[in-house]
Scaffold this motif. Structure first.
Motif, PDB file in Angstrom:
ATOM      1  N   LEU A  37      -5.626  -5.278 -13.040  1.00  0.00           N
ATOM      2  CA  LEU A  37      -5.781  -3.973 -12.399  1.00  0.00           C
ATOM      3  C   LEU A  37      -4.419  -3.309 -12.270  1.00  0.00           C
ATOM      4  CD1 LEU A  37      -8.136  -5.086  -9.494  1.00  0.00           C
ATOM      5  CD2 LEU A  37      -8.812  -4.076 -11.682  1.00  0.00           C
ATOM      6  N   LEU A  38      -4.390  -2.017 -12.432  1.00  0.00           N
ATOM      7  CA  LEU A  38      -3.155  -1.251 -12.334  1.00  0.00           C
ATOM      8  C   LEU A  38      -3.165  -0.473 -11.028  1.00  0.00           C
ATOM      9  CD1 LEU A  38      -0.602  -0.327 -13.933  1.00  0.00           C
ATOM     10  CD2 LEU A  38      -2.005   1.551 -14.810  1.00  0.00           C
ATOM     11  N   ARG A  39      -2.025  -0.446 -10.369  1.00  0.00           N
ATOM     12  CA  ARG A  39      -1.884   0.394  -9.166  1.00  0.00           C
ATOM     13  C   ARG A  39      -0.818   1.438  -9.437  1.00  0.00           C
ATOM     14  NH1 ARG A  39      -4.753  -0.798  -4.737  1.00  0.00           N
ATOM     15  NH2 ARG A  39      -5.517  -2.915  -4.561  1.00  0.00           N
ATOM     16  N   LEU A  40      -1.162   2.682  -9.138  1.00  0.00           N
ATOM     17  CA  LEU A  40      -0.203   3.778  -9.186  1.00  0.00           C
ATOM     18  C   LEU A  40       0.307   3.957  -7.769  1.00  0.00           C
ATOM     19  CD1 LEU A  40      -2.306   6.372 -11.238  1.00  0.00           C
ATOM     20  CD2 LEU A  40      -0.866   4.498 -12.088  1.00  0.00           C
ATOM     21  N   HIS A  41       1.609   3.841  -7.584  1.00  0.00           N
ATOM     22  CA  HIS A  41       2.210   3.972  -6.261  1.00  0.00           C
ATOM     23  C   HIS A  41       2.723   5.402  -6.131  1.00  0.00           C
ATOM     24  CE1 HIS A  41       1.855  -0.349  -5.920  1.00  0.00           C
ATOM     25  NE2 HIS A  41       2.432  -0.456  -7.119  1.00  0.00           N
ATOM     26  N   LEU A  42       1.964   6.231  -5.435  1.00  0.00           N
ATOM     27  CA  LEU A  42       2.275   7.649  -5.320  1.00  0.00           C
ATOM     28  C   LEU A  42       3.126   7.931  -4.094  1.00  0.00           C
ATOM     29  CD1 LEU A  42      -1.273   9.039  -6.144  1.00  0.00           C
ATOM     30  CD2 LEU A  42       0.628   8.609  -7.724  1.00  0.00           C
ATOM     31  N   ALA A  43       3.868   9.021  -4.146  1.00  0.00           N
ATOM     32  CA  ALA A  43       4.636   9.458  -2.982  1.00  0.00           C
ATOM     33  C   ALA A  43       3.667   9.651  -1.825  1.00  0.00           C
ATOM     34  CB  ALA A  43       5.366  10.762  -3.295  1.00  0.00           C
TER      35      ALA A  43
END
Length: 123
Positions: A37-43
């Protein structure tokens, strides 16, 4: 019941490795991968989960919006990174693909799985 729950959003792709390259390298987001699984770490401290789905059908609506201070600069930089902007019937856009004057200036593009994303500049 969920008032204090730290909910998060997610969407599917057909290839997590391609998504990781696109979101991490092309868009420059912080990303991590665990258990496929990929996680996008957003501001702002909220992550978005990106998960593989066999037979994936791209979202036909905008799933992720990126607000920017200068849409022209952002679009130019994305074009230089190989991003192609979409044009939709019934929505007028300039030569860069930016729709202007009906709310925030906005331009749409897709990820490698065909999901719709946008860059927008609120006035």
């Amino acid at each position: 019941m969920f008032r204090d729950t730290e909910a998060f959003s997610g969407f599917a792709v057909d290839d997590v490795a391609k998504a990781k390259e696109f979101y991490g390298e092309t868009l420059g987001l912080r990303v991590s991968e665990e258990y496929g699984l990929l996680r996008l770490h957003l501001a702002g401290g909220r992550d978005v989960l990106v998960y593989p789905k066999p037979g994936h059908t791209p979202a036909s609506f905008t799933i992720l919006n990126f607000p920017v201070d200068d849409i022209d600069r952002a679009v130019d930089e994305l074009i230089a990174r190989g991003v192609r902007f979409e044009r939709y019937e019934g929505i007028e856009a300039d030569e860069k693909g930016i729709a202007r004057g009906n709310g925030p200036d906005i331009a749409w593009f897709t990820d490698p799985a065909g999901n719709v994303l946008s860059v927008l500049q609120e006035k």
